[in-house]
Design a protein around this motif. Structure first.
Motif, PDB file in Angstrom:
ATOM      1  N   GLN A  51       0.749  -1.227  -0.038  1.00  0.00           N
ATOM      2  CA  GLN A  51       0.030   0.135  -0.161  1.00  0.00           C
ATOM      3  C   GLN A  51       0.820   1.188   0.228  1.00  0.00           C
ATOM      4  N   LEU A  52       2.042   1.187   0.895  1.00  0.00           N
ATOM      5  CA  LEU A  52       2.803   2.218   0.701  1.00  0.00           C
ATOM      6  C   LEU A  52       3.359   2.636  -0.630  1.00  0.00           C
ATOM      7  N   LEU A  53       4.038   1.499  -1.202  1.00  0.00           N
ATOM      8  CA  LEU A  53       4.465   1.777  -2.592  1.00  0.00           C
ATOM      9  C   LEU A  53       3.559   2.287  -3.686  1.00  0.00           C
ATOM     10  N   ARG A  54       2.174   1.826  -3.554  1.00  0.00           N
ATOM     11  CA  ARG A  54       1.185   2.044  -4.575  1.00  0.00           C
ATOM     12  C   ARG A  54       1.010   3.435  -4.187  1.00  0.00           C
ATOM     13  N   GLU A  70      -0.346  -8.367  -3.784  1.00  0.00           N
ATOM     14  CA  GLU A  70      -1.452  -8.387  -2.932  1.00  0.00           C
ATOM     15  C   GLU A  70      -2.722  -7.872  -3.183  1.00  0.00           C
ATOM     16  N   PHE A  71      -2.537  -6.954  -4.245  1.00  0.00           N
ATOM     17  CA  PHE A  71      -3.908  -6.179  -4.483  1.00  0.00           C
ATOM     18  C   PHE A  71      -4.109  -6.112  -5.934  1.00  0.00           C
ATOM     19  N   ASP A  72      -5.380  -5.789  -6.403  1.00  0.00           N
ATOM     20  CA  ASP A  72      -5.687  -5.863  -7.687  1.00  0.00           C
ATOM     21  C   ASP A  72      -4.842  -4.794  -8.449  1.00  0.00           C
ATOM     22  N   ASP A  73      -4.757  -4.979  -9.930  1.00  0.00           N
ATOM     23  CA  ASP A  73      -4.006  -4.291 -10.918  1.00  0.00           C
ATOM     24  C   ASP A  73      -4.568  -3.130 -10.822  1.00  0.00           C
ATOM     25  N   LYS A  74      -3.791  -1.891 -11.092  1.00  0.00           N
ATOM     26  CA  LYS A  74      -4.040  -0.336 -11.382  1.00  0.00           C
ATOM     27  C   LYS A  74      -3.796  -0.387 -12.863  1.00  0.00           C
ATOM     28  N   GLU A  75      -4.759   0.104 -13.717  1.00  0.00           N
ATOM     29  CA  GLU A  75      -4.474   0.400 -14.888  1.00  0.00           C
ATOM     30  C   GLU A  75      -4.264   1.782 -15.299  1.00  0.00           C
TER      31      GLU A  75
END
Length: 270
Positions: A51-54, A70-75
């Motif tokens: 989450q920090l990286l995103r 760990e989480f869904d892709d962000k396009e």
């Protein structure tokens, strides 16, 4: 801002931040361990670090895509995709083994739309070791607050005097990967030393000349995306088991280049 070197410098910065976040929970006896749908473990450290990286990438490069474990892709609508593994070696992390790593890679879209790695960072937060590279930058390593130094792969040409690492001996089991067990038995017999100092740490060992090869029969993109530019810029070679220079093959070989063909002779067709 479309210069990959800008993204490499930023990747080094945020990988350190994410690694520091994992250290806040490393070695804790009260660490909560959850299970994902595939049965593999995940912790609050994995999720918090990703989450920090995103969040940091979204602030600096809002149009870039993000793929994480760990989480869904962000396009996004730029040519760049970030690939994140906040803790590569979660099992090691859970048991307090300091060889887990934080992995960050930057891919650029190609004609196949899969993306080629342009930059990569491998950080072992608990040991303070980092390796990073971009296309054309050379491979650099740093320990703690020390000065970065350019590094290269081993010059050893003899399999009998080599160290070969892998992530998990169990991944060579016949029921998971038919024929892979023969590869494992072969290199255990032929090389000087075989160890499971794997995951991202093993790839960093190859790039810094401390191991001659890493061989894994099962990998995900986030496990190996940073490794290709890092190993290649250190003078080594990175392919899948068929010899294709890709991080999308589902298996991987990283070597000093001198032993690569000998290993491919055993892995091709399996």
């Amino acid at each position: 801002m479309n210069d990959p070197t800008d993204r490499l410098a930023f990747a080094v910065e945020i990988t350190r931040e994410a690694g520091q976040h994992t250290l806040e929970l490393f070695g804790r006896h009260d660490l909560f361990v959850d299970r994902k749908g595939d049965g593999t473990p995940v912790t609050e450290a994995d999720r918090g670090a990703e989450q920090l990286l995103r969040a940091r990438i979204g602030e600096r490069f809002p149009n870039d895509s993000i793929l994480g474990e760990e989480f869904d892709d962000k396009e996004g609508d730029s040519d760049y995709r970030w690939v994140l593994d906040p803790i590569d070696g979660t099992k090691s992390f859970i048991y307090g083994i300091p060889l887990y790593t934080t992995l960050v890679a930057v891919l650029k879209k190609n004609n196949a739309d899969l993306g080629d790695p342009q930059a990569g960072v491998i950080l072992a937060p608990a040991t303070g070791e980092m390796a990073y590279a971009g296309i054309g930058t050379g491979c650099w390593a740093q320990r703690g607050d020390g000065e970065p130094r350019q590094v290269s792969v081993s010059k050893n040409e003899a399999l009998s005097d080599s160290l070969i690492v892998t992530s998990d001996a169990g991944s060579f089991a016949a029921d998971r990967n038919p024929g892979a067990g023969d590869v494992y038995q072969w290199y255990q017999k032929e090389c000087r030393l075989a160890r499971t100092w794997g995951d991202g740490y093993g790839l960093m060992m190859v790039a810094t000349g401390r191991a001659e090869a890493m061989v894994d029969p099962i990998v995900s993109l986030w496990d190996v995306a940073p490794a290709k530019p890092i190993v290649e810029e250190a003078g080594g070679r990175f392919t899948d088991w068929q010899g294709n220079p890709t991080v999308h093959g589902g298996d991987a070989i990283a070597t000093n280049g001198l032993l690569h063909e000998a290993i491919l002779e055993r892995t091709r067709g399996r």
